[in-house]
Design a protein around this motif. Structure first.
Motif, PDB file in Angstrom:
ATOM      1  N   TRP A  31      11.873   5.466   6.809  1.00  0.00           N
ATOM      2  CA  TRP A  31      11.619   5.042   5.600  1.00  0.00           C
ATOM      3  C   TRP A  31      12.462   3.804   5.265  1.00  0.00           C
ATOM      4  O   TRP A  31      11.988   2.820   4.678  1.00  0.00           O
ATOM      5  N   GLN A  32      13.727   3.735   5.383  1.00  0.00           N
ATOM      6  CA  GLN A  32      14.624   2.678   5.177  1.00  0.00           C
ATOM      7  C   GLN A  32      14.106   1.427   6.153  1.00  0.00           C
ATOM      8  O   GLN A  32      14.018   0.265   5.570  1.00  0.00           O
ATOM      9  N   TRP A  33      13.977   1.391   7.309  1.00  0.00           N
ATOM     10  CA  TRP A  33      13.463   0.387   8.077  1.00  0.00           C
ATOM     11  C   TRP A  33      11.972   0.308   8.535  1.00  0.00           C
ATOM     12  O   TRP A  33      11.588   0.031   9.488  1.00  0.00           O
ATOM     13  N   SER A  34      11.349   0.599   7.547  1.00  0.00           N
ATOM     14  CA  SER A  34       9.705   0.791   7.703  1.00  0.00           C
ATOM     15  C   SER A  34       9.139  -0.574   8.086  1.00  0.00           C
ATOM     16  O   SER A  34       8.287  -0.606   8.780  1.00  0.00           O
ATOM     17  N   ASN A  35       9.749  -1.813   7.373  1.00  0.00           N
ATOM     18  CA  ASN A  35       9.198  -2.893   7.700  1.00  0.00           C
ATOM     19  C   ASN A  35       9.687  -3.391   9.307  1.00  0.00           C
ATOM     20  O   ASN A  35       8.683  -3.940   9.945  1.00  0.00           O
ATOM     21  N   VAL A  36      10.649  -2.851   9.578  1.00  0.00           N
ATOM     22  CA  VAL A  36      11.110  -3.332  11.064  1.00  0.00           C
ATOM     23  C   VAL A  36      10.333  -2.481  12.119  1.00  0.00           C
ATOM     24  O   VAL A  36       9.878  -3.097  12.992  1.00  0.00           O
ATOM     25  N   ALA A 314      -2.896   4.748   2.482  1.00  0.00           N
ATOM     26  CA  ALA A 314      -1.751   5.381   2.799  1.00  0.00           C
ATOM     27  C   ALA A 314      -0.697   4.254   3.213  1.00  0.00           C
ATOM     28  O   ALA A 314       0.365   4.245   2.866  1.00  0.00           O
ATOM     29  N   PHE A 315      -1.065   3.598   4.593  1.00  0.00           N
ATOM     30  CA  PHE A 315      -0.250   2.721   4.899  1.00  0.00           C
ATOM     31  C   PHE A 315       0.022   1.408   4.208  1.00  0.00           C
ATOM     32  O   PHE A 315       0.961   0.851   4.291  1.00  0.00           O
ATOM     33  N   GLY A 316      -1.084   1.102   3.413  1.00  0.00           N
ATOM     34  CA  GLY A 316      -0.376  -0.042   2.278  1.00  0.00           C
ATOM     35  C   GLY A 316       0.302   0.352   1.341  1.00  0.00           C
ATOM     36  O   GLY A 316       1.165  -0.480   0.900  1.00  0.00           O
ATOM     37  N   GLY A 317       0.307   1.766   1.032  1.00  0.00           N
ATOM     38  CA  GLY A 317       1.114   2.172   0.057  1.00  0.00           C
ATOM     39  C   GLY A 317       2.556   2.253   0.603  1.00  0.00           C
ATOM     40  O   GLY A 317       3.818   1.979  -0.042  1.00  0.00           O
ATOM     41  N   LEU A 318       2.729   2.693   2.060  1.00  0.00           N
ATOM     42  CA  LEU A 318       4.031   2.619   2.571  1.00  0.00           C
ATOM     43  C   LEU A 318       4.639   1.285   3.007  1.00  0.00           C
ATOM     44  O   LEU A 318       5.724   0.833   2.978  1.00  0.00           O
ATOM     45  N   PHE A 319       3.767   0.276   3.541  1.00  0.00           N
ATOM     46  CA  PHE A 319       4.175  -0.771   4.274  1.00  0.00           C
ATOM     47  C   PHE A 319       3.570  -2.027   3.464  1.00  0.00           C
ATOM     48  O   PHE A 319       4.070  -3.231   4.001  1.00  0.00           O
ATOM     49  N   GLY A 320       2.953  -1.875   2.175  1.00  0.00           N
ATOM     50  CA  GLY A 320       2.290  -3.156   1.615  1.00  0.00           C
ATOM     51  C   GLY A 320       1.223  -3.758   2.611  1.00  0.00           C
ATOM     52  O   GLY A 320       0.541  -3.120   3.170  1.00  0.00           O
ATOM     53  N   PHE A 321       1.173  -5.111   2.287  1.00  0.00           N
ATOM     54  CA  PHE A 321       0.071  -5.878   2.880  1.00  0.00           C
ATOM     55  C   PHE A 321       0.042  -5.695   4.406  1.00  0.00           C
ATOM     56  O   PHE A 321      -1.157  -5.582   4.978  1.00  0.00           O
ATOM     57  N   GLY A 322       1.200  -5.474   5.050  1.00  0.00           N
ATOM     58  CA  GLY A 322       1.074  -5.366   6.435  1.00  0.00           C
ATOM     59  C   GLY A 322       0.638  -4.178   6.873  1.00  0.00           C
ATOM     60  O   GLY A 322      -0.141  -4.059   7.898  1.00  0.00           O
ATOM     61  N   ILE A 324      -1.755  -2.262   5.381  1.00  0.00           N
ATOM     62  CA  ILE A 324      -3.372  -2.648   5.154  1.00  0.00           C
ATOM     63  C   ILE A 324      -3.985  -3.139   6.477  1.00  0.00           C
ATOM     64  O   ILE A 324      -4.980  -2.876   6.940  1.00  0.00           O
ATOM     65  N   ILE A 325      -3.049  -4.534   6.874  1.00  0.00           N
ATOM     66  CA  ILE A 325      -4.041  -5.143   8.098  1.00  0.00           C
ATOM     67  C   ILE A 325      -3.641  -4.033   9.154  1.00  0.00           C
ATOM     68  O   ILE A 325      -4.881  -4.088  10.118  1.00  0.00           O
ATOM     69  N   LEU A 326      -2.691  -3.488   9.275  1.00  0.00           N
ATOM     70  CA  LEU A 326      -2.510  -2.673  10.733  1.00  0.00           C
ATOM     71  C   LEU A 326      -2.907  -1.128  10.542  1.00  0.00           C
ATOM     72  O   LEU A 326      -2.599  -0.390  11.210  1.00  0.00           O
ATOM     73  N   ALA A 327      -3.690  -0.765   9.330  1.00  0.00           N
ATOM     74  CA  ALA A 327      -3.962   0.498   8.881  1.00  0.00           C
ATOM     75  C   ALA A 327      -4.976   1.143  10.164  1.00  0.00           C
ATOM     76  O   ALA A 327      -4.765   2.049  10.395  1.00  0.00           O
ATOM     77  N   THR A 328      -5.820   0.320  10.690  1.00  0.00           N
ATOM     78  CA  THR A 328      -6.745   0.727  11.718  1.00  0.00           C
ATOM     79  C   THR A 328      -6.280   1.397  13.025  1.00  0.00           C
ATOM     80  O   THR A 328      -6.314   2.395  13.334  1.00  0.00           O
ATOM     81  N   PRO A 329      -5.319   0.247  13.614  1.00  0.00           N
ATOM     82  CA  PRO A 329      -4.709   0.920  14.597  1.00  0.00           C
ATOM     83  C   PRO A 329      -3.369   1.898  14.488  1.00  0.00           C
ATOM     84  O   PRO A 329      -3.363   2.647  15.335  1.00  0.00           O
ATOM     85  N   LEU A 330      -2.834   1.866  13.375  1.00  0.00           N
ATOM     86  CA  LEU A 330      -2.176   3.181  12.968  1.00  0.00           C
ATOM     87  C   LEU A 330      -2.771   4.399  12.886  1.00  0.00           C
ATOM     88  O   LEU A 330      -2.469   5.530  13.437  1.00  0.00           O
ATOM     89  N   LEU A 331      -3.963   4.337  12.455  1.00  0.00           N
ATOM     90  CA  LEU A 331      -4.892   5.460  12.338  1.00  0.00           C
ATOM     91  C   LEU A 331      -5.297   6.025  13.559  1.00  0.00           C
ATOM     92  O   LEU A 331      -5.427   6.991  13.895  1.00  0.00           O
ATOM     93  N   LEU A 332      -5.560   5.046  14.507  1.00  0.00           N
ATOM     94  CA  LEU A 332      -5.879   5.287  15.948  1.00  0.00           C
ATOM     95  C   LEU A 332      -4.691   5.888  16.682  1.00  0.00           C
ATOM     96  O   LEU A 332      -5.031   7.097  17.309  1.00  0.00           O
ATOM     97  N   VAL A 333      -3.716   5.392  16.705  1.00  0.00           N
ATOM     98  CA  VAL A 333      -2.600   6.043  17.156  1.00  0.00           C
ATOM     99  C   VAL A 333      -2.091   7.546  16.643  1.00  0.00           C
ATOM    100  O   VAL A 333      -1.924   8.409  17.465  1.00  0.00           O
ATOM    101  N   THR A 334      -2.325   7.730  15.229  1.00  0.00           N
ATOM    102  CA  THR A 334      -2.197   9.021  14.650  1.00  0.00           C
ATOM    103  C   THR A 334      -3.097   9.954  15.214  1.00  0.00           C
ATOM    104  O   THR A 334      -2.887  11.012  15.497  1.00  0.00           O
ATOM    105  N   ILE A 335      -4.343   9.666  15.299  1.00  0.00           N
ATOM    106  CA  ILE A 335      -5.360  10.518  15.667  1.00  0.00           C
ATOM    107  C   ILE A 335      -5.163  11.071  16.996  1.00  0.00           C
ATOM    108  O   ILE A 335      -5.410  12.070  17.500  1.00  0.00           O
ATOM    109  N   ILE A 336      -4.798   9.959  18.126  1.00  0.00           N
ATOM    110  CA  ILE A 336      -4.657  10.374  19.460  1.00  0.00           C
ATOM    111  C   ILE A 336      -3.372  11.357  19.554  1.00  0.00           C
ATOM    112  O   ILE A 336      -3.385  12.286  20.213  1.00  0.00           O
ATOM    113  N   LEU A 337      -2.415  11.110  18.845  1.00  0.00           N
ATOM    114  CA  LEU A 337      -1.000  11.831  18.837  1.00  0.00           C
ATOM    115  C   LEU A 337      -1.369  13.226  18.367  1.00  0.00           C
ATOM    116  O   LEU A 337      -1.008  14.368  18.877  1.00  0.00           O
TER     117      LEU A 337
END
Length: 353
Positions: A31-36, A314-322, A324-337
């Motif tokens: 949570w602290q290093w979410s941007n990293v 969800a990812f926009g609320g957690l990480f901001g605009f970045g 939102i842009i990466l929401a689809t690949p993050l969702l793809l990773v989440t679904i596979i895991l």
């Protein structure tokens, strides 16, 4: 009924306490290093693209992976530089014209709203909200101007520094991908290591397919939008088509982000032209959503639309605009895991696909 005095009581095991503490510490660090972490994920995506280019060069010419990665990065840099030199001045000029025309278009929209009951209601609500807040700082004063300039410079230099860092990390990851993959797998227990390697390879293939499909989709939308605006004789068709292609990386929301400035600019040329531009965006998005995207998803990944929208929120609320842009690949990773680890390995359901 009372418990028997000799009944065994559950005891807290030291290993469980340490595991819970480590998990809590890990979640707090994430949570602290979410941007990293988000920047690291973006670097992984770029590294996958560079490795794909190196793999293509290896199959066609026999060039090694490390020289192929460097050559792919150099080729991408030359393409970007060529686009900037060739179309940069035109894009910059058209973008400035677009920004200059938006206030006039907004004035037209405001005039139309002020003449309607809905617009008067919204205007009254906004005035009440502003009157309830604190008084704004006077504009044009030295502190406000200094703060504006300082904030702008900080944003620009911070963005450039983050971009350079992102590309640098991506190149290092692409050059020694097996090394980093092996190091990550060594953190997994020996009994689960083959399964972890299988899932990691699947994630890499899925993300590579998603990037290829997304790049093709963005390119086709940009060309179709620019060509359609040019046929409608809309000025600034080049920059408006570029905006449409870039914002199309954001599913569902992206078309609105690109359509609003295009319609507002066309409104300065006439109401009829604004209607035609709006219809053009609707037609392009219908073709893209119902014809082009299903074909791409057959090759890349079929993501449920409802989950995609929730992932953007969800990812926009957690990480901001970045996020939102990466929401689809993050969702793809989440679904596979979730599918491989929880559904198949924990629940034992091998029919998850």
């Amino acid at each position: 009924m009372t418990d028997r005095p000799d009944a065994p009581r559950p005891r807290l095991r030291p290993g469980g306490i340490v595991l819970a503490f480590a998990l809590a510490l890990l979640l707090g660090a994430m949570w602290q290093w979410s941007n990293v972490l988000l920047m690291g994920f973006g670097a992984i995506l770029i590294a996958i693209a560079l490795r794909a280019g190196a793999s293509l060069l290896n199959r066609r010419t026999g060039l090694g992976f490390k020289p192929g990665v460097l050559l792919s990065a150099l080729a991408a840099a030359l393409v970007i530089a060529g686009v900037v030199v060739w179309a940069g001045p035109s894009i910059s000029e058209q973008f400035q014209q677009l920004l200059g025309s938006l206030p006039a278009a907004w004035d037209q929209v405001s005039d139309w709203l002020s003449g309607s009951s809905v617009g008067q209601f919204l205007e009254q609500r906004m005035e009440n909200a502003q009157s309830g807040g604190g008084s704004p700082a006077p504009e044009g004063t030295l502190p406000s101007l200094f703060g504006y300039v300082t904030g702008t410079l900080t944003t620009v230099f911070g963005s450039v520094a983050n971009l350079v860092l992102l590309v640098t990390v991506a190149i290092f990851l692409a050059l020694d991908a097996p090394l980093y993959r092996g190091g990550a797998l060594r953190l997994v227990a020996l009994s689960y290591r083959p399964r972890a390697a299988q899932i990691a390879d699947e994630l890499g293939r899925a993300l590579a397919r998603w990037m290829g499909g997304q790049a093709a989709d963005m390119l086709l939308v940009a060309v179709a939008t620019g060509l359609g605006l040019w046929l409608l004789d809309v000025p600034l068709a080049l920059v408006l088509g570029l905006i449409a292609g870039l914002t199309n990386i954001i599913p569902v929301v992206g078309p609105f982000l690109s359509g609003i400035p295009a319609v507002l600019f066309a409104l300065t040329q006439g109401v009829d032209l604004a209607i035609y531009v709006a219809l053009l965006f609707v037609v392009i998005q219908q073709v893209e959503g119902n014809l082009l995207m299903p074909l791409i998803q057959r090759y890349a990944a079929d993501l449920p639309p409802a989950l995609t929208v929730l992932a953007i929120l969800a990812f926009g609320g957690l990480f901001g605009f970045g996020g939102i842009i990466l929401a689809t690949p993050l969702l793809l990773v989440t679904i596979i895991l979730v599918k491989r680890i929880y559904v198949e390995d924990v629940l034992g359901d091998r029919m998850g696909d």
